[in-house]
Enzyme design. Structure first.
Site, PDB file in Angstrom:
ATOM      1  N   ASP A  85       0.859  -1.190   0.000  1.00 22.24           N
ATOM      2  CA  ASP A  85       0.000   0.000   0.000  1.00 22.24           C
ATOM      3  C   ASP A  85       0.902   1.250   0.000  1.00 22.24           C
ATOM      4  OD1 ASP A  85      -2.417   1.434   0.341  1.00 22.24           O
ATOM      5  OD2 ASP A  85      -2.329   1.275   2.530  1.00 22.24           O
ATOM      6  N   ASP A 117       2.038   6.270  -4.748  1.00 23.35           N
ATOM      7  CA  ASP A 117       1.175   7.397  -4.382  1.00 23.35           C
ATOM      8  C   ASP A 117       1.860   8.703  -4.767  1.00 23.35           C
ATOM      9  OD1 ASP A 117      -0.263   9.404  -3.237  1.00 23.35           O
ATOM     10  OD2 ASP A 117      -0.202   8.617  -1.195  1.00 23.35           O
ATOM     11  N   GLU A 147      -2.879   6.833  -7.051  1.00 24.20           N
ATOM     12  CA  GLU A 147      -3.890   7.711  -6.448  1.00 24.20           C
ATOM     13  C   GLU A 147      -3.912   9.056  -7.156  1.00 24.20           C
ATOM     14  OE1 GLU A 147      -4.817   7.517  -2.195  1.00 24.20           O
ATOM     15  OE2 GLU A 147      -4.219   9.625  -2.058  1.00 24.20           O
ATOM     16  N   HIS A 198      -8.250   9.376   5.513  1.00 26.68           N
ATOM     17  CA  HIS A 198      -7.469   8.345   6.209  1.00 26.68           C
ATOM     18  C   HIS A 198      -7.567   8.529   7.724  1.00 26.68           C
ATOM     19  CE1 HIS A 198      -5.031   8.079   2.357  1.00 26.68           C
ATOM     20  NE2 HIS A 198      -5.331   6.822   2.601  1.00 26.68           N
ATOM     21  N   GLY A 199      -7.456   7.430   8.463  1.00 26.19           N
ATOM     22  CA  GLY A 199      -7.352   7.521   9.913  1.00 26.19           C
ATOM     23  C   GLY A 199      -6.039   8.208  10.282  1.00 26.19           C
ATOM     24  N   HIS A 234      -9.929   4.471  -0.190  1.00 29.08           N
ATOM     25  CA  HIS A 234      -9.040   4.520   0.972  1.00 29.08           C
ATOM     26  C   HIS A 234      -9.797   5.136   2.142  1.00 29.08           C
ATOM     27  CE1 HIS A 234      -4.895   3.548  -0.605  1.00 29.08           C
ATOM     28  NE2 HIS A 234      -5.681   3.387  -1.649  1.00 29.08           N
ATOM     29  N   GLY A 235      -9.240   4.973   3.343  1.00 30.43           N
ATOM     30  CA  GLY A 235      -9.910   5.537   4.518  1.00 30.43           C
ATOM     31  C   GLY A 235     -11.208   4.812   4.817  1.00 30.43           C
ATOM     32  N   GLY A 236     -11.187   3.480   4.691  1.00 30.69           N
ATOM     33  CA  GLY A 236     -12.417   2.696   4.807  1.00 30.69           C
ATOM     34  C   GLY A 236     -13.018   2.638   6.200  1.00 30.69           C
TER      35      GLY A 236
HETATM   36  P1  13P Z   1      -8.417   3.784   7.589  1.00 27.04           P
HETATM   37  O1  13P Z   1      -7.359   3.975   8.604  1.00 27.04           O
HETATM   38  O2  13P Z   1      -9.428   4.858   7.603  1.00 27.04           O
HETATM   39  O3  13P Z   1      -9.053   2.443   7.674  1.00 27.04           O
HETATM   40  O4  13P Z   1      -7.712   3.891   6.149  1.00 27.04           O
HETATM   41  C1  13P Z   1      -6.882   2.888   5.673  1.00 27.04           C
HETATM   42  C2  13P Z   1      -6.242   3.204   4.367  1.00 27.04           C
HETATM   43  O5  13P Z   1      -6.817   3.827   3.503  1.00 27.04           O
HETATM   44  C3  13P Z   1      -4.890   2.689   4.154  1.00 27.04           C
HETATM   45  O6  13P Z   1      -4.411   2.923   2.869  1.00 27.04           O
END
Ligand code: 13P
Length: 305
Positions: A85, A117, A147, A198-199, A234-236
């Site tokens: 990633d 990225d 991205e 993202h977290g 991303h940022g799920g």
């Molecule tokens: P989260 O931390 O919101 O789950 O995001 C993960 C992410 O997108 C890693 O690439």
């Protein structure tokens, strides 16, 4: 007679065609990998085991090689592949990264897919950098994610208020730029900015509860039309459930999850290491079963497994 297992490139195209998704779970601490792999097997969900550069720089993932070696011990290829990633060209602290060396190491070692990225670059520079990585990786049979747009949250500075950000659409991926980006880079999958963040990963904010994000399905529809490739969210962690499920029906074929499994691990890792592993297992099962509703997805994505 043995059959050749499908590549992750093929499996992502199946997910796209079937309007289902592949969850990718980030591994910031090596012991988290086994319970994640076990949860995928137990829920019969096809997923990706992932590591991002920031997870060995700011957490304890070790690096490209330790992650690869740990994966060899726990993998069950019916249910997972290994993905590198976010390897940024410019990182969340604004530092230049030797991204080509890191991505080449992963592609040579045997990662199934990798992510460059270049989202902090200009469009032209992002295209040029991504094109170089696609040429290198495709020569080794490795799929590439890139991205375009700004999925924020990893930076350590303060973020603008979320509702302001969402209403303005600032940083959202532009559909025309995305068309050009995909055509000129030959990238396999594209991470798009449509409202998720993202977290946080800074030492001060990484334990905070994530905000609840929404997604612009309208923007996603436009991106699906102009790009044609599987799109990545991303940022799920913490995205409104109805938005996530709708996004999968509208072209999201991969969903990245980090915070939802990292925070339960960190809460227990010092006091109760065994309990921390169990917490990762339970959090992964909950994401697959309850949040994403992806139990038994292997029957569609890798039938016969
Ligand atoms: P989260 O931390 O919101 O789950 O995001 C993960 C992410 O997108 C890693 O690439």
């Amino acid at each position: 007679m043995s059959t050749v297992p499908p590549t992750i490139h093929e499996i992502m195209l199946r997910a796209q065609a079937a309007h289902t998704a592949i969850p990718g779970f980030n591994i910031p601490y090596l012991p988290m990998m086994e319970p994640v792999a076990r949860a995928l097997r137990d829920t019969r969900c096809f997923g990706l085991v992932m590591v991002a550069r920031l997870e060995w720089e700011k957490f304890a993932a070790g690096g490209v090689k330790p992650i690869y070696e740990t994966y060899q011990q726990v993998k069950d290829e019916r249910f997972s592949r290994l993905h590198l990633d976010h390897v940024p060209v410019i990182d969340e602290d604004n530092l230049l990264v030797d991204y080509e060396a890191i991505l080449a190491e992963a592609a040579t070692l045997g990662y199934d897919s990798i992510m460059i990225d270049g989202s902090r670059l200009s469009l032209d520079d992002n295209i040029a950098a991504t094109r170089r990585i696609v040429d290198m990786a495709h020569g080794r049979g490795v799929a590439v994610e890139a991205e375009l747009g700004a999925v924020m949250g990893h930076e350590s500075g303060p973020m603008p208020p979320y509702e302001e950000l969402f209403a303005s659409g600032k940083g959202f991926t532009d559909p025309d730029e995305a068309r050009r980006f995909v055509a000129e880079t030959g990238v396999d999958w594209l991470s798009v900015a449509i409202g998720s963040v993202h977290g946080a990963i800074s030492a001060t904010a990484r334990r905070e509860k994530k905000l609840e994000a929404r997604l612009s399905i309208e923007r996603l529809d436009a991106l699906r039309e102009t790009t044609g490739v599987p799109l990545v969210l991303h940022g799920g962690t913490g995205v409104k459930k109805e938005c996530v499920l709708e996004s999968v029906r509208h072209g999201i074929a991969k969903i990245n999850i980090a915070t939802a499994i990292r925070q339960p691990y960190e809460a227990l890792m010092d006091a109760d290491p065994e309990g921390a592993l169990q917490a990762v297992y339970e959090a992964t099962v909950a994401v697959v079963r309850d949040d994403l509703e992806l139990m038994n997805s292997v029957d569609i994505l890798n039938p016969g497994a």
